[in-house]
Design a protein around this motif. Structure first.
Motif, short mmCIF file in Angstrom:
data_model
loop_
_atom_site.label_atom_id
_atom_site.label_comp_id
_atom_site.label_asym_id
_atom_site.label_seq_id
_atom_site.Cartn_x
_atom_site.Cartn_y
_atom_site.Cartn_z
N ASP A 40 2.22 10.55 -5.71
CA ASP A 40 0.84 10.94 -6.03
C ASP A 40 -0.13 10.10 -5.19
O ASP A 40 -0.52 9.00 -5.59
N LYS A 41 -0.50 10.66 -4.05
CA LYS A 41 -1.35 9.91 -3.11
C LYS A 41 -2.75 9.68 -3.67
O LYS A 41 -3.34 8.63 -3.43
N ILE A 42 -3.27 10.61 -4.45
CA ILE A 42 -4.60 10.45 -5.02
C ILE A 42 -4.61 9.26 -5.99
O ILE A 42 -5.51 8.42 -5.95
N ALA A 43 -3.60 9.19 -6.86
CA ALA A 43 -3.51 8.06 -7.80
C ALA A 43 -3.32 6.75 -7.04
O ALA A 43 -3.92 5.72 -7.40
N PHE A 44 -2.50 6.77 -5.99
CA PHE A 44 -2.27 5.57 -5.19
C PHE A 44 -3.58 5.08 -4.57
O PHE A 44 -3.92 3.90 -4.65
N MET A 45 -4.31 5.99 -3.93
CA MET A 45 -5.57 5.60 -3.27
C MET A 45 -6.61 5.13 -4.29
O MET A 45 -7.35 4.17 -4.03
N GLN A 49 -8.25 1.49 -4.33
CA GLN A 49 -9.71 1.33 -4.25
C GLN A 49 -10.19 0.32 -5.28
O GLN A 49 -11.04 -0.52 -5.00
N LYS A 50 -9.60 0.36 -6.48
CA LYS A 50 -9.94 -0.61 -7.52
C LYS A 50 -9.56 -2.03 -7.08
O LYS A 50 -10.31 -2.99 -7.31
N ILE A 51 -8.40 -2.16 -6.45
CA ILE A 51 -7.97 -3.47 -5.94
C ILE A 51 -8.95 -3.97 -4.88
O ILE A 51 -9.38 -5.13 -4.90
N LEU A 52 -9.31 -3.10 -3.94
CA LEU A 52 -10.22 -3.50 -2.87
C LEU A 52 -11.59 -3.87 -3.40
O LEU A 52 -12.25 -4.77 -2.85
N ASP A 53 -12.03 -3.21 -4.47
CA ASP A 53 -13.35 -3.48 -5.03
C ASP A 53 -13.39 -4.72 -5.91
O ASP A 53 -14.47 -5.18 -6.27
N ASP A 54 -12.25 -5.28 -6.28
CA ASP A 54 -12.19 -6.42 -7.20
C ASP A 54 -12.09 -7.73 -6.41
O ASP A 54 -11.03 -8.06 -5.88
N LYS A 59 -5.95 -10.26 -1.81
CA LYS A 59 -5.03 -9.26 -1.27
C LYS A 59 -5.01 -9.36 0.25
O LYS A 59 -6.05 -9.40 0.90
N LYS A 60 -3.79 -9.48 0.78
CA LYS A 60 -3.62 -9.66 2.22
C LYS A 60 -2.59 -8.67 2.75
O LYS A 60 -1.55 -8.42 2.12
N THR A 61 -2.87 -8.15 3.91
CA THR A 61 -1.90 -7.33 4.63
C THR A 61 -0.97 -8.27 5.38
O THR A 61 -1.42 -9.26 5.97
N VAL A 62 0.31 -7.95 5.36
CA VAL A 62 1.33 -8.73 6.06
C VAL A 62 1.62 -8.04 7.38
O VAL A 62 2.00 -6.86 7.40
N LEU A 63 1.43 -8.77 8.47
CA LEU A 63 1.76 -8.24 9.81
C LEU A 63 3.01 -8.95 10.31
O LEU A 63 3.14 -10.17 10.18
#
Length: 163
Positions: A40-45, A49-54, A59-63
């Protein structure tokens, strides 16, 4: 080619990669506590979005080799500060999880004690946490969407150096 692990802020361009990584059946099984419907891509996004707004969530992206290998984060759960990570299966066994969690702990999260959870049969994740200084301090159980059953997990704790 850069073969070191680098953490950077998560951006919206990372989300489609995270979505693809979390749809992997083996990864879901090992993580155990996952979305009810990983497709469920809509639920995932919406969740991301809630994580990004908090701003309280780190939260870090791993490269790894300049590719998005997953993400690592710290947040409050059950009233305690906790860490979590998700590494794409193609990056397993390369030290990416240990390196990214170590960097998160050294550079971004100084709160102690700090907690983490891993389903009991996820020995690789338990090992990553132990390499980063976490010690098993308890047990819990909960319903695993990925396994459609209740599973047992370890609660791990990273204490301050003085403890």
């Amino acid at each position: 080619m850069n073969s070191e692990v680098i953490l950077r802020d998560v951006n919206k361009d990372d989300l489609p990669i995270f979505f693809e990584q979390q749809m992997d059946k083996t990864s879901n099984y090992m993580a155990a506590f996952t979305a009810k419907d990983p497709t469920d891509k809509i639920a995932f996004m919406s969740h991301w979005q809630k994580i990004l707004d908090d701003d309280r969530i780190i939260k870090k992206t791993v490269l790894f080799n300049d590719q998005v290998a997953g993400h690592v984060s710290s947040f409050e759960q059950f009233g305690e500060p906790e860490v979590s990570y998700w590494i794409g299966r193609e990056y397993w066994g390369k030290g990416v999880a240990t390196s990214s969690l170590s960097q998160l702990l050294l550079d971004f999260v100084n709160i102690r004690p700090l907690y983490a959870r891993a389903v009991k049969d996820n020995t690789a994740s338990i090992r990553v946490l132990e390499k980063c200084g976490f010690k098993i301090c308890g047990e819990d159980k909960g319903f695993s969407n990925a396994r459609a059953e209740e599973v047992e997990e370890y609660v791990l704790k990273l204490s301050s150096k003085a403890e």
